[in-house]
Design an enzyme around this catalytic site. Structure first.
Site, PDB file in Angstrom:
ATOM      1  N   THR A  35      47.788  53.499  49.684  1.00  0.00           N
ATOM      2  CA  THR A  35      48.358  52.210  49.296  1.00  0.00           C
ATOM      3  C   THR A  35      47.832  51.108  50.204  1.00  0.00           C
ATOM      4  OG1 THR A  35      50.287  53.395  48.561  1.00  0.00           O
ATOM      5  CG2 THR A  35      50.525  51.042  48.837  1.00  0.00           C
ATOM      6  N   ASN A  83      55.850  60.036  54.514  1.00  0.00           N
ATOM      7  CA  ASN A  83      55.433  58.640  54.608  1.00  0.00           C
ATOM      8  C   ASN A  83      56.669  57.761  54.468  1.00  0.00           C
ATOM      9  OD1 ASN A  83      54.352  56.117  54.232  1.00  0.00           O
ATOM     10  ND2 ASN A  83      52.983  56.694  52.561  1.00  0.00           N
ATOM     11  N   GLY A 100      49.886  60.613  46.217  1.00  0.00           N
ATOM     12  CA  GLY A 100      48.959  61.609  46.734  1.00  0.00           C
ATOM     13  C   GLY A 100      49.464  63.025  46.527  1.00  0.00           C
ATOM     14  N   SER A 144      56.338  55.637  50.948  1.00  0.00           N
ATOM     15  CA  SER A 144      55.576  56.447  50.012  1.00  0.00           C
ATOM     16  C   SER A 144      55.725  55.897  48.606  1.00  0.00           C
ATOM     17  CB  SER A 144      56.109  57.878  50.085  1.00  0.00           C
ATOM     18  OG  SER A 144      55.418  58.665  49.164  1.00  0.00           O
ATOM     19  N   SER A 145      54.587  55.760  47.907  1.00  0.00           N
ATOM     20  CA  SER A 145      54.658  55.273  46.527  1.00  0.00           C
ATOM     21  C   SER A 145      55.201  56.405  45.675  1.00  0.00           C
ATOM     22  CB  SER A 145      53.260  54.913  46.025  1.00  0.00           C
ATOM     23  OG  SER A 145      52.541  54.267  47.030  1.00  0.00           O
ATOM     24  N   GLU A 196      51.065  66.386  47.003  1.00  0.00           N
ATOM     25  CA  GLU A 196      52.277  66.625  47.786  1.00  0.00           C
ATOM     26  C   GLU A 196      52.636  68.100  47.833  1.00  0.00           C
ATOM     27  OE1 GLU A 196      55.336  64.204  46.112  1.00  0.00           O
ATOM     28  OE2 GLU A 196      54.824  62.515  47.393  1.00  0.00           O
ATOM     29  N   SER A 205      49.779  62.416  50.326  1.00  0.00           N
ATOM     30  CA  SER A 205      50.814  61.419  50.547  1.00  0.00           C
ATOM     31  C   SER A 205      50.804  61.014  52.022  1.00  0.00           C
ATOM     32  CB  SER A 205      52.159  62.020  50.181  1.00  0.00           C
ATOM     33  OG  SER A 205      53.154  61.092  50.452  1.00  0.00           O
ATOM     34  N   GLY A 206      50.778  59.736  52.275  1.00  0.00           N
ATOM     35  CA  GLY A 206      50.786  59.241  53.650  1.00  0.00           C
ATOM     36  C   GLY A 206      49.419  59.123  54.258  1.00  0.00           C
TER      37      GLY A 206
HETATM   38  N1  LIG Z   1      44.411  51.190  57.692  1.00  0.00           N
HETATM   39  C1  LIG Z   1      45.608  51.373  58.240  1.00  0.00           C
HETATM   40  N2  LIG Z   1      45.922  50.734  59.374  1.00  0.00           N
HETATM   41  C2  LIG Z   1      47.129  50.919  59.945  1.00  0.00           C
HETATM   42  N3  LIG Z   1      48.075  51.721  59.452  1.00  0.00           N
HETATM   43  C3  LIG Z   1      47.839  52.391  58.319  1.00  0.00           C
HETATM   44  C4  LIG Z   1      46.598  52.220  57.643  1.00  0.00           C
HETATM   45  N4  LIG Z   1      46.630  52.999  56.549  1.00  0.00           N
HETATM   46  C5  LIG Z   1      47.864  53.588  56.526  1.00  0.00           C
HETATM   47  N5  LIG Z   1      48.586  53.224  57.592  1.00  0.00           N
HETATM   48  C6  LIG Z   1      49.953  53.674  57.937  1.00  0.00           C
HETATM   49  O1  LIG Z   1      50.257  54.792  57.203  1.00  0.00           O
HETATM   50  C7  LIG Z   1      51.417  54.672  56.396  1.00  0.00           C
HETATM   51  C8  LIG Z   1      51.235  55.353  55.079  1.00  0.00           C
HETATM   52  O2  LIG Z   1      50.229  54.748  54.322  1.00  0.00           O
HETATM   53  P1  LIG Z   1      50.273  54.640  52.745  1.00  0.00           P
HETATM   54  O3  LIG Z   1      49.142  53.812  52.343  1.00  0.00           O
HETATM   55  O4  LIG Z   1      51.605  54.235  52.306  1.00  0.00           O
HETATM   56  O5  LIG Z   1      50.036  56.132  52.314  1.00  0.00           O
HETATM   57  P2  LIG Z   1      49.880  56.709  50.865  1.00  0.00           P
HETATM   58  O6  LIG Z   1      49.927  55.580  49.930  1.00  0.00           O
HETATM   59  O7  LIG Z   1      48.591  57.414  50.889  1.00  0.00           O
HETATM   60  O8  LIG Z   1      51.004  57.649  50.692  1.00  0.00           O
HETATM   61  C9  LIG Z   1      51.535  53.168  56.230  1.00  0.00           C
HETATM   62  O9  LIG Z   1      52.865  52.825  56.056  1.00  0.00           O
HETATM   63  C10 LIG Z   1      50.972  52.645  57.541  1.00  0.00           C
HETATM   64  O10 LIG Z   1      51.954  52.657  58.508  1.00  0.00           O
HETATM   65 MG   LIG Z   2      51.132  55.141  48.482  1.00  0.00          MG
END
Ligand SMILES: Nc1ncnc2c1ncn2[C@@H]1O[C@H](COP(=O)(O)OP(=O)(O)O)[C@@H](O)[C@H]1O
Ligand SMILES: [Mg+2]
Length: 1079
Positions: free
Chosen positions: A112, A157, A387, A160-161, A389, A107-108
């Site tokens: 996404t 996060n 992800g 977080s989804s 957790e 997660s994080g």
């Molecule tokens: N490629 C990227 N560039 C900039 N920031 C990113 C990138 N990937 C993730 N982040 C940062 O990380 C945070 C969490 O990413 P997210 O995709 O929501 O995580 P996950 O879906 O894996 O839990 C996002 O809100 C963003 O701030």
């Molecule tokens: Mg996500």
């Protein structure tokens, strides 16, 4: 030939871990760190992309970057997620292979974000056009909507989804997007009613309260203040860098683009508001006579508002919170709920409302974005699932989430590690097996149908008797005790009896990604996912289209006594389907790694990354990759693709494909260790070799293209030349003909000109001669004619009559006159003097005669007329004539008198006995008798008097008595003064010194003024003894009154109604008479 690759150029560390030398976990981490420090967040392991979350925005997602990676070979440029997206898209479009993009990580870790990047890249490079753009826009805009409702801030996060998402994007044969299908997996709905410390509820609640307009909030009966709502945790309601209000607008806009109707959006918001309201409903115990406590709603206001929002009858819902009806085999039993049960029911309703709303949203989006055309399409699936957790306190949700991640790891292992190795064996390639951890055993622990944890949970939920989370844990303790990945304090496995890190109400699973401690509390309830039927029925009765749709089981007509599937088994089934689906597609992996636990940029926590690298099996991945071959391809397509690189195989290879490939490789002098021949495929060890082949092929294709171009150009030029040559001959022939024609025509016309000049000259010469000849002849003739004329005239002069013309003229005139006069005789007008007719004149020259004749005729007929008069009439006319001589054009009264006959005696004085005395007083014959007004000199008023005129005198007598008031002998009258106007005033002026003059002049007014004056004047004319009477006509005259002379002045007043003339004394010397203007 040297192969230029940007992947190798300017490389920080190595872009592809396969190239890492020496390969160890430390060097792997060093490489990651080095690259991360230089903002290189992407690294390859063969075709797998490792993505490090930078936790800040990097300038590597610009449209320029998209262009850079577009249609480029995977290894050509430095590692990027775009390269993977491009590879997947092109192999979908060009090789007709369905693709799936599997994004995994904690997660994080950036899953996404990665999924969005892939989608936006594909949207940018695929086809364009109005329809296509609309589809793209809808696909992309589905993200913000789902994120608002399905994402929340967690400690790991901020976005977080809290649901799993798999999206299939469908393309047509050209690679244009047609639509998509989204599948969602188990929303973490417990978050709706309770959030762990430091976390928030789903974004939409905060977005609605901060972003909606005052009107909307009022409509939804909401308050902007978060603290008013029990379901919203307050300690982290505001998140740095999250603008809820702006996001709300984005979401509404996105909903509109995706195709939500305005009333649908409204219904959705009403549901969200209802959930908030629901959270505020509180219960209190009320003791009943049987000693039990029954719950009652504390404050019904929130309940009332919620019912109003959803159109539910308040009493129905209130009852559903107090009683529970259990139906079993035609029997209905109603039990009361105590306070905690009521709270349970409330929360269950809130969770169900929200999660069903979420599912509805997904299906509503699907309805909008689904592909319209029924044609066969290719599919690119993007999987972004929650992800792995590990929280302090892990419950059923984490268990489910982590199970899902186990499955994904499993598919990764299946497809990359095991499949790959198995393929080598199958193909007979020499191979040293690589050890890797296969997590199938953990999957089995969870999902095994007989003794898997999920199966046991289901069994426990369905079992009659008292079921609690503890009985479930007991069951696990007995059945899973032996499993090497299961740990529990009370399990038969005594080695944990003293493990204090393992509380009694927990069990621990050694997941592929680490050990997770799960608290059993809530497992049974959450798995049961029970919503009391009374509540679902109450919801079904709602007068709200959306709610009704969300609770179909509440329909009393469809009472279903079968238990609904448990949450766990539902999830297991859907994950199973997903895995099957993914296996049919060509996988592309993005493995996300979190550099630190603080959501901070620039921090690389070694231990954390090492842990992830380990459990993600990345080292094994590299090893397999290195030991194995980067690329493989069946012989036929391989030969087909590269046969142009060797003269022997180009253009056709007659033998078996494998031999062809062998010849080809030998010819290209590819080192033997770079490839192996399998049974049906060739295996190429290094991407570089492949790239070398590709590069050669590209060049060769270029040469071939040049060759084709060359031949085509030659052919084209040659045929062009022949055509030109042929055309030139035709043009030349036509031109020559034209030139000759023109020359001939020139000569011809010149000849004609010369000819015509000569002919003209000759003709003129001839004409001159002929003219001269003619003139001579004419002269002779003229002379002869004159001479003859003279002769003849001389001879005949005596016979001519000089005045014949005048005679004829006179005769004609005479005839005309004769005719005119004779004609006039018959057309003469009548004898009446007033007949104005006169015949028209026949000839202009008779004008004078005609008018003169008319005058003569008129005089003659007047004379005739007069000749008929008697003496009396004659006198009357003479009088009238005299009146006209005196007054015509002098006094305005005159014209009105013309038509009135002069009667003379208006009073019939001799006949009327009344005037007998008066008659006798006058000895002469009365010429005129009338009543006049004598004007009083003092005030200008009039007094009626009889006025008598005889040949000798004027008599004024009293009108009533007939007594003579004054008698003036005519010789005493010097003159008469009258005005020029239409009044009847006249002044008799007496001779000075005469006997009558003592009293002064008379100022009188009469209607018969003209007659009186005329008669007075006539008497003067006929009497021989007197001079003529003076008649003075002017608008201002003097009148002698005794001693004073008074001026009488006539002025024209406005036309007055009725009264007519008025006389007023202005002062001693002025009497003003105002006479109405005659219209
Ligand atoms: N490629 C990227 N560039 C900039 N920031 C990113 C990138 N990937 C993730 N982040 C940062 O990380 C945070 C969490 O990413 P997210 O995709 O929501 O995580 P996950 O879906 O894996 O839990 C996002 O809100 C963003 O701030
Ligand atoms: Mg996500």
């Amino acid at each position: 030939m040297e192969v230029k690759t940007s992947l190798l150029d300017n490389m920080i560390g190595v872009g592809d871990m396969v190239l890492l030398e020496p390969l160890s976990e430390d060097s792997f981490l060093d490489n990651l760190r080095k690259r991360f420090d230089h903002n290189e967040i992407y690294t390859y392991i063969g075709s797998v992309v490792i993505s490090m979350n930078p936790y800040r925005s990097l300038p590597i997602y610009t449209p320029d970057k998209v262009e850079e990676y577009r249609n480029r070979n995977f290894y050509e440029l430095s590692p990027h997620i775009y390269a993977l997206a491009d590879e997947a898209y092109r192999s979908l479009r060009d090789q007709d292979k369905d693709q799936c993009i599997l994004i995994t990580g904690e997660s994080g870790a950036g899953k996404t974000e990665a999924s969005k990047l892939v989608m936006s890249y594909v949207a940018a490079v695929c086809g364009k056009g109005q329809e296509v753009n609309k589809v793209k826009e809808q696909l992309l805009q589905s993200n913000p909507v789902l994120e608002a409702f399905g994402n929340a801030k967690t400690v790991r996060n901020d976005n977080s989804s809290r649901f799993g998402k798999y999206m299939d994007i469908e393309f047509d044969f050209k690679g244009d997007p047609l639509g998509g299908v989204i599948s969602n997996y188990l929303l973490e709905k417990s978050r709706v009613v309770k959030q762990p410390r430091g976390e928030r509820n789903f974004h939409i609640f905060y977005q609605l309260l901060s972003g909606a307009s005052d009107d909307t909030l009022k409509q939804l009966k909401l308050d902007r203040d978060f603290s008013k709502y029990n379901y919203l945790s307050l300690d982290s309601a505001v998140v740095n860098g999250l603008d809820d209000a702006a996001n709300f607008r984005t979401v509404r806009n996105a909903m509109q683009i995706v195709g939500f109707m305005e009333d649908e959006v409204q219904s959705v918001l009403e549901l969200v508001a209802a959930v908030l309201k629901l959270g505020n409903i509180e219960f209190k115990p009320e003791s009943r006579c049987n000693g039990t406590d029954e719950s009652r709603i504390k404050d019904k206001n929130d309940l009332k508002e919620m019912c109003e929002l959803l159109g539910i009858e308040q009493s129905v819902l209130e009852r559903a919170f107090s009683y529970r009806t259990v139906e079993a085999k035609m029997e209905k039993v109603s039990t009361t709920l105590n306070v905690s049960q009521a709270y349970y029911a409330r929360d269950a309703l809130a969770k169900n409302l929200y999660s069903r709303l979420f599912t509805w949203l997904v299906s509503r989006i699907n309805e909008s974005i689904k592909a319209q055309a029924k044609t066969r399409h290719k599919v690119m699936g993007v999987l972004d699932i929650y992800g792995f957790e590990i929280f302090e306190d892990n419950s059923f949700e984490q268990f489910i989430i982590n199970y899902c991640n186990e499955k994904l790891q499993q598919i990764f292992i299946e497809l990359t590690l095991r499949e790959e190795q198995e393929e080598y064996v199958r193909e007979g390639i020499e191979w040293t097996n690589i050890e890797y951890f296969n997590n199938a055993i953990i999957c089995d622990l969870i999902e095994n149908n007989q003794n898997g944890i999920l199966a046991m949970l289901d069994e426990e939920c369905l079992r009659p008797g008292t079921v609690t989370d503890e009985t479930f844990l007991d069951k696990l303790n007995t059945i899973c005790a032996e499993h090497q990945h299961f740990e529990s304090r009370l399990s038969k496995n005594s080695k944990f009896l003293t493990d204090h890190s393992l509380p009694h109400n927990c069990f621990r699973i050694q997941h592929y990604a680490g050990k997770v401690l799960y608290r059993v509390e809530g497992f049974v309830d959450k798995n049961n996912d029970l919503l009391y039927r009374d509540l679902s029925q109450a919801m079904y009765k709602a007068n709200h289209s959306l709610i009704k749709q969300l609770f179909p089981e509440g329909n009393p007509a469809k009472v279903n006594l079968k238990r609904p599937l448990t949450a766990g088994s539902q999830f297991k089934t859907s994950v199973g389907t997903l895995m099957k689906n993914l296996q049919t597609k060509n996988p592309n992996y993005i493995r996300c790694i979190k550099p630190n636990d603080k959501k901070a940029s620039h921090i690389f926590t070694d231990s954390l990354v090492r842990h992830q690298v380990r459990y993600l099996g990345l080292m094994e991945n590299v090893r397999v990759r290195r030991a194995g071959y980067a690329f493989r391809q069946a012989y036929e397509p391989c030969l087909e693709r590269y046969k142009m690189l060797c003269k022997k195989t180009w253009p056709h290879w007659r033998g078996p494909a494998r031999e062809g490939v062998e010849v080809l490789m030998a010819d290209l002098q590819v080192p033997a260790e770079e490839f192996s021949y399998g049974r049906s495929k060739i295996f190429i060890r290094n991407p570089r070799t492949l790239f070398f082949l590709e590069e050669r092929r590209r060049q060769c294709l270029q040469d071939l293209a040049t060759l084709i171009q060359k031949i085509y150009r030659g052919w084209k030029c040659r045929s062009q030349f022949l055509l030109l040559k042929q055309s030139q001959i035709v043009v030349a022939a036509w031109y020559r003909r034209f030139a000759q024609q023109k020359k001939y025509q020139n000569i011809k016309s010149a000849t004609t000109v010369v000819q015509s000049y000569t002919r003209g000259w000759q003709a003129r010469k001839l004409l001159r001669e002929l003219k001269y000849q003619k003139r001579c002849e004419e002269a002779v003739t003229t002379i002869a004619a004159f001479w003859h004329g003279t002769q003849v005239r001389r001879e005949y002069r005596k016979f001519f009559r000089a005045n014949a013309g005048k005679k004829i003229y006179d005769f004609t005139i005479q005839r005309i006159m004769q005719k005119y006069f004779l004609g006039l005789k018959t057309t003469l007008p009548s004898m009446s003097p007033i007949d104005k007719n006169w015949p028209a004149r026949p000839y202009r020259f008779l004008d004078g005669v005609h008018t003169e004749l008319r005058r003569i005729f008129h005089l003659w007929r007047c004379k005739k007329y007069r000749g008929q008069f008697t003496e009396e009439r004659k006198a009357v006319y003479e009088e009238k004539l005299e009146a006209s001589e005196i007054f015509k054009d002098k006094k305005a009264l005159y014209p009105s008198s013309v038509s009135q006959p002069f009667k003379g005696d208006y009073l019939e004085i001799s006949k009327n006995p009344k005037y007998q005395k008066l008659n006798s007083a006058v000895d002469e014959k009365v010429l005129l008798a009338d009543v006049v007004n004598k004007i009083n000199r003092a005030n200008g008023k009039g007094t009626a008097r009889i006025f008598l005129l005889t040949k000798k005198s004027v008599v004024l007598a009293d009108q009533k008595t007939g007594q003579v008031k004054a008698s003036v002998p005519l010789p005493d009258v010097a003159s008469v003064s009258v005005s020029t106007q239409s009044d009847g005033f006249f002044a008799l002026k007496l001779k000075e010194g005469s006997a009558s003059a003592v009293k002064g002049d008379f100022l009188l007014s009469s209607e018969h003024l003209i007659e009186i004056i005329t008669k007075l004047h006539r008497i003067g004319v006929t009497a021989a003894d007197r001079e003529q009477l003076n008649i003075d006509i002017s608008d201002e005259f003097l009148v002698q009154f005794k001693q004073d002379k008074v001026c009488v002045k006539f002025i024209q007043g406005g036309p007055k109604n009725g009264s007519g003339v008025s006389c007023k004394r202005k002062n001693n010397r002025l009497l003003e008479v105002s006479v109405p203007t005659t219209a």
